[in-house]
Motif scaffolding. Sequence first.
Motif, short mmCIF file in Angstrom:
data_model
loop_
_atom_site.label_atom_id
_atom_site.label_comp_id
_atom_site.label_asym_id
_atom_site.label_seq_id
_atom_site.Cartn_x
_atom_site.Cartn_y
_atom_site.Cartn_z
N PHE A 181 46.59 28.57 40.96
CA PHE A 181 45.59 27.89 40.12
C PHE A 181 44.78 28.88 39.28
O PHE A 181 44.18 28.51 38.27
CB PHE A 181 44.61 27.06 40.98
N SER A 182 44.75 30.16 39.71
CA SER A 182 43.90 31.14 39.00
C SER A 182 44.65 31.81 37.85
O SER A 182 44.05 32.58 37.09
CB SER A 182 43.40 32.20 39.98
N GLY A 183 45.97 31.56 37.76
CA GLY A 183 46.75 32.12 36.66
C GLY A 183 47.02 33.61 36.81
O GLY A 183 47.44 34.26 35.85
N GLN A 184 46.83 34.17 38.00
CA GLN A 184 47.12 35.58 38.25
C GLN A 184 47.34 35.74 39.76
O GLN A 184 47.26 34.77 40.51
CB GLN A 184 46.00 36.49 37.71
N GLY A 185 47.60 36.98 40.21
CA GLY A 185 48.05 37.12 41.60
C GLY A 185 47.14 37.91 42.52
O GLY A 185 47.57 38.35 43.59
N LYS A 186 45.89 38.15 42.11
CA LYS A 186 45.03 38.98 42.96
C LYS A 186 43.75 38.29 43.39
O LYS A 186 43.30 37.35 42.73
CB LYS A 186 44.69 40.28 42.22
N VAL A 187 43.17 38.78 44.47
CA VAL A 187 41.85 38.32 44.92
C VAL A 187 40.88 39.49 44.76
O VAL A 187 41.31 40.64 44.72
CB VAL A 187 41.87 37.84 46.39
N PRO A 188 39.58 39.26 44.68
CA PRO A 188 38.89 37.99 44.89
C PRO A 188 39.03 37.04 43.70
O PRO A 188 39.20 37.45 42.57
CB PRO A 188 37.43 38.42 45.05
N ILE A 189 38.91 35.75 44.05
CA ILE A 189 38.81 34.70 43.04
C ILE A 189 37.58 33.88 43.42
O ILE A 189 37.39 33.54 44.60
CB ILE A 189 40.06 33.79 43.08
N LEU A 190 36.79 33.58 42.42
CA LEU A 190 35.61 32.75 42.66
C LEU A 190 35.75 31.47 41.87
O LEU A 190 36.19 31.50 40.70
CB LEU A 190 34.34 33.49 42.20
#
Length: 235
Positions: free
Chosen positions: A48-57
Motif C-alpha cells: 500500500f505504501s508503493g515501496q519496500g521499506k519501513v518505517p511507514i507512517l
Amino acid sequence: MLELWELGGRDDCRYSTFSWRTRLALHHKGLPFAAHSIAVSDKAAIGFSGQGKVPILKHDGRVITDSWAIALYLEKEFPERPTLFGGDVGRTLTQVFNVWADRELIPALIPFLMHDVLDCVGEADGAHLRRQIESAMKASLEELYAGREKAVLGFRRKLQPVRKALETNDFLGGAAATYADHILFGVLQWARVVSPVKTLEETDMVAAWFERMLDLYDGVGRKERSRLARTKEAA
Ligand SMILES: N[C@@H](CCC(=O)N[C@@H](CS)C(=O)NCC(=O)O)C(=O)O
C-alpha cells in the motif's frame, strides 16, 4: 489516528534501526499510535505504501515513508507538541547528523550485525537479508563477520564527536533529547536487539547516554528485550 509499520523478527523483536527513530519521535511528541510488525521479506504487507521499506507512517489516510520525511512531517503537523529539532537551524543540523549516521555509523556495524540478525528472524527473512547485504557489500556475511572486532573498534572511534558533545550535555539536544538523540538511539538499539556483541565499552559516556535514552518515554526502549536477555530466557 496514527499507525506505524516496522520490522518484526522471532519473538516479535523490533529490530529496525530506522523505525526506532520514528518510534521515539512519536513518543517524544506524545502521540498514541498503533504499531504493525511485518516480516522483511513480506513486501505484499506494505504494498500500500508503493515501496519496500519501513518505517511507514499512516496518518488520517496519508502515507509517509522514510524516517527523515516522517520526522519532518510530525514536526510540521504537530508544532504545538515538544519539538524534534528546536527550530530551523536545529532541523538542518539534525539532517547532517541523520546523513552521517546513515552513511558512517550504520555501515560500520553491518559487518557483524547482519550476521547476528540471522538468528533473530525466520528463514525467508534471513535469505532476503543475506542476498541484500552480500550483493551490496560484495562479500559473504561470514567474511564480513570475520572482521567484526575491527568493525567494533572502528564504530567506537566514529563516535568521538558525540562524546565531545556529551561532555557538557546530557543529550545531543542539550538538557533534553531531540531527534538527533533518536537517530543515534536507533543505531545502538538495533545492535542491542540483534547482537550479543558489546558495541560500546561500559565506561564510555555514550553507553551512559544510551542508558538514559532507554529510560525515556516510560522506558519504551528498555521494554524491548535485548538479544542477551532473549538468549538467557531461552536457555
Ligand atoms: N532511508 C530509509 C531507509 C529505510 C530502511 O532501509 N529500512 C529497512 C529497515 S531498518 C528496511 O525496511 N529494509 C527492508 C529491505 O530493504 O528489504 C529511512 O530512513 O527510513
